[in-house]
Design an enzyme around this catalytic site. Structure first.
Site, PDB file in Angstrom:
ATOM      1  N   SER A  33      -9.579   7.556   2.222  1.00  0.00           N
ATOM      2  CA  SER A  33      -8.294   7.007   1.786  1.00  0.00           C
ATOM      3  C   SER A  33      -7.847   7.706   0.511  1.00  0.00           C
ATOM      4  CB  SER A  33      -8.476   5.518   1.495  1.00  0.00           C
ATOM      5  OG  SER A  33      -7.398   5.016   0.743  1.00  0.00           O
ATOM      6  N   TYR A  50     -13.235  -1.885  -2.808  1.00  0.00           N
ATOM      7  CA  TYR A  50     -12.830  -1.143  -1.602  1.00  0.00           C
ATOM      8  C   TYR A  50     -12.786   0.357  -1.904  1.00  0.00           C
ATOM      9  CZ  TYR A  50      -9.641   1.145   1.613  1.00  0.00           C
ATOM     10  OH  TYR A  50      -9.070   2.055   2.470  1.00  0.00           O
ATOM     11  N   LYS A  78     -15.116   3.865  -0.541  1.00  0.00           N
ATOM     12  CA  LYS A  78     -14.633   5.145  -0.008  1.00  0.00           C
ATOM     13  C   LYS A  78     -15.182   6.312  -0.843  1.00  0.00           C
ATOM     14  CE  LYS A  78     -12.338   3.444   3.410  1.00  0.00           C
ATOM     15  NZ  LYS A  78     -12.889   3.591   4.776  1.00  0.00           N
TER      16      LYS A  78
HETATM   17  N1  UFG Z   1       4.602  -3.647  -1.995  1.00  0.00           N
HETATM   18  C1  UFG Z   1       5.596  -4.554  -2.286  1.00  0.00           C
HETATM   19  N2  UFG Z   1       5.569  -5.755  -1.641  1.00  0.00           N
HETATM   20  C2  UFG Z   1       4.605  -6.085  -0.704  1.00  0.00           C
HETATM   21  C3  UFG Z   1       3.596  -5.140  -0.436  1.00  0.00           C
HETATM   22  C4  UFG Z   1       3.612  -3.935  -1.107  1.00  0.00           C
HETATM   23  O1  UFG Z   1       6.484  -4.298  -3.097  1.00  0.00           O
HETATM   24  O2  UFG Z   1       4.643  -7.200  -0.162  1.00  0.00           O
HETATM   25  C5  UFG Z   1       4.666  -2.321  -2.638  1.00  0.00           C
HETATM   26  C6  UFG Z   1       3.443  -1.964  -3.461  1.00  0.00           C
HETATM   27  O3  UFG Z   1       3.609  -2.396  -4.781  1.00  0.00           O
HETATM   28  C7  UFG Z   1       3.427  -0.437  -3.323  1.00  0.00           C
HETATM   29  C8  UFG Z   1       3.982  -0.197  -1.925  1.00  0.00           C
HETATM   30  O4  UFG Z   1       4.710  -1.380  -1.591  1.00  0.00           O
HETATM   31  O5  UFG Z   1       4.304   0.141  -4.252  1.00  0.00           O
HETATM   32  C9  UFG Z   1       2.914   0.022  -0.874  1.00  0.00           C
HETATM   33  O6  UFG Z   1       1.990  -1.067  -0.901  1.00  0.00           O
HETATM   34  P1  UFG Z   1       0.922  -1.294   0.266  1.00  0.00           P
HETATM   35  O7  UFG Z   1       0.183  -2.546  -0.054  1.00  0.00           O
HETATM   36  O8  UFG Z   1       1.592  -1.199   1.592  1.00  0.00           O
HETATM   37  O9  UFG Z   1       0.007  -0.024   0.139  1.00  0.00           O
HETATM   38  P2  UFG Z   1      -0.850   0.494  -1.118  1.00  0.00           P
HETATM   39  O10 UFG Z   1      -0.296   1.835  -1.458  1.00  0.00           O
HETATM   40  O11 UFG Z   1      -0.961  -0.486  -2.184  1.00  0.00           O
HETATM   41  O12 UFG Z   1      -2.285   0.553  -0.448  1.00  0.00           O
HETATM   42  C10 UFG Z   1      -2.587   1.484   0.547  1.00  0.00           C
HETATM   43  C11 UFG Z   1      -3.671   0.940   1.445  1.00  0.00           C
HETATM   44  C12 UFG Z   1      -4.952   0.756   0.669  1.00  0.00           C
HETATM   45  C13 UFG Z   1      -5.298   1.989  -0.112  1.00  0.00           C
HETATM   46  C14 UFG Z   1      -4.124   2.449  -0.956  1.00  0.00           C
HETATM   47  C15 UFG Z   1      -4.361   3.725  -1.685  1.00  0.00           C
HETATM   48  O13 UFG Z   1      -3.300  -0.301   1.997  1.00  0.00           O
HETATM   49  O14 UFG Z   1      -5.984   0.496   1.588  1.00  0.00           O
HETATM   50  O15 UFG Z   1      -2.988   2.647  -0.093  1.00  0.00           O
HETATM   51  O16 UFG Z   1      -4.601   4.738  -0.807  1.00  0.00           O
HETATM   52  F1  UFG Z   1      -6.330   1.734  -0.941  1.00  0.00           F
END
Ligand code: UFG
Length: 339
Positions: free
Chosen positions: A132, A156, A160
């Site tokens: 990841s 998590y 990785k």
């Molecule tokens: N976000 C929102 N509202 C939500 C969910 C997310 O505004 O309800 C925003 C987050 O702040 C971020 C973006 O949307 O800016 C993406 O968030 P995600 O939760 O979809 O994804 P992340 O980038 O936080 O996490 C993903 C994977 C993880 C991994 C991470 C880093 O889900 O497993 O990328 O690689 F660790």
């Protein structure tokens, strides 16, 4: 340049009933490989096996088992004459990993070590690992190259990071090993048939499932976690990679294992960033619905921007992502309406 086609293999796909795994299974079957899926259904269901077969018109072998069961893994590897393993079975929720670290270490690290040990006994040396972009922590350089410093900010992410180190050490110990870690950026989208969807058990954590839930009316609003980042519109920027592109990256990686040995890691991403508000807008276009949102506080642990430098995968695997967020939103929406 498209990935070179590779001879048919018998591939063990752990976690093959999950969201990403089921799309990888589809692409492997379409590329002419034989697929044996092992899954324990911790975050998936047997419906996805039927969906994979429905989407491809091909059949696979399914075994309900846990990768931490060494004897069973040796049995599967030898009994099915497996030539390569794609290991996707793991727990993946950042927040949950903070609450239940031992569960993450037991499954993600215990499962990996057990599987590698079983592979060595069965003399299966080709391995593709689901890593990841989380291994980059809060990267200073964006787009992020594979050579960027690695760090983790939660259990998590630690699993990785540790997994990659275990794979590096394992590859050094015996030159029959050929191991690739694929560092996924943000997987979104669904198979264009609409028959395979992301069906996470419990409350959605990620942006796309929340956006789709709001479009369907299952929730009132998307909560946007912060609009004061140093980004195009203040909201978080991510490299959203269509799951079909991600799947083809695995097929390309599998094909390259025969020509190499040792350990290597590749980014799988588009190389371009999309903000939260841009993703919501794309989902509105795809669904034809208005998606309400509220700006709330930043989510602890989030980074402002995470975008891949995907050039190494193009140069060395002949792979690149082709599909953008509009396509991802259209395909996800189609899968939601059918599901
Ligand atoms: N976000 C929102 N509202 C939500 C969910 C997310 O505004 O309800 C925003 C987050 O702040 C971020 C973006 O949307 O800016 C993406 O968030 P995600 O939760 O979809 O994804 P992340 O980038 O936080 O996490 C993903 C994977 C993880 C991994 C991470 C880093 O889900 O497993 O990328 O690689 F660790």
């Amino acid at each position: 340049m498209s990935p070179k086609s590779s001879p048919s293999q018998r591939v063990l796909l752990t976690g093959g009933a999950g969201y990403i795994g089921s799309h990888v299974a589809v692409d492997l079957l379409n590329a002419g490989h034989e697929v044996v899926v092992v899954d324990n259904f911790v975050n998936s269901s047997s419906d996805s096996i039927a969906a994979i077969e429905g989407a491809t018109g091909k059949s696979l072998t399914f075994i309900e088992a846990d990768v931490t069961d060494r004897a069973k893994m040796v049995d599967v590897l030898t009994g099915h004459d497996i030539s390569a393993v794609i290991h996707m079975a793991a727990l993946k929720a950042v927040g949950e990993s903070v609450e239940k670290p031992l569960s993450y270490y037991a499954n993600n690290i215990g499962g990996l070590v057990t599987l590698l040990d079983a592979m060595a006994e069965a003399e299966v040396w080709h391995f593709v690992f689901s890593s990841s972009a989380t291994v980059y922590g809060d990267a200073k350089e964006v787009p992020i190259p594979e050579s960027a410093p690695l760090s983790a900010t939660n259990p998590y992410g630690q699993t990785k990071l540790m997994a990659e180190q275990i794979l590096r050490d394992t590859a050094i110990s015996d030159d029959r090993w050929s191991i690739l870690a694929l560092r996924y950026f943000n997987p979104v989208g669904a198979h264009p048939s609409g028959q395979i969807s992301e069906a996470p058990k419990g409350k959605p954590n990620n942006l796309m499932p929340s956006v789709m839930a709001a479009a369907k009316g299952d929730i009132d609003k998307v909560l946007v976690f912060g609009n004061d980042y140093d980004t195009v519109d203040g909201t978080g920027v991510r490299d959203y990679i269509h799951v079909m592109d991600l799947a083809s990256g695995h097929v390309a990686a599998l094909g390259s294992l025969v020509d190499r040995s040792g350990f290597d890691a590749y980014n799988l991403g588009l190389g371009s960033g999309v903000s939260v508000l841009e993703l919501i807008a794309a989902a509105e276009r795809a669904s034809g619905r208005t998606i309400a949102y509220d700006i709330v506080d930043r989510r602890p642990g989030d980074v402002a921007a995470s975008v891949a430098d995907p050039s190494r995968a193009l140069d060395e695997l002949g792979w690149s992502a082709k599909l953008g967020v509009d396509q991802a939103c259209e395909d996800t929406w189609r899968s939601q309406k059918i599901a």
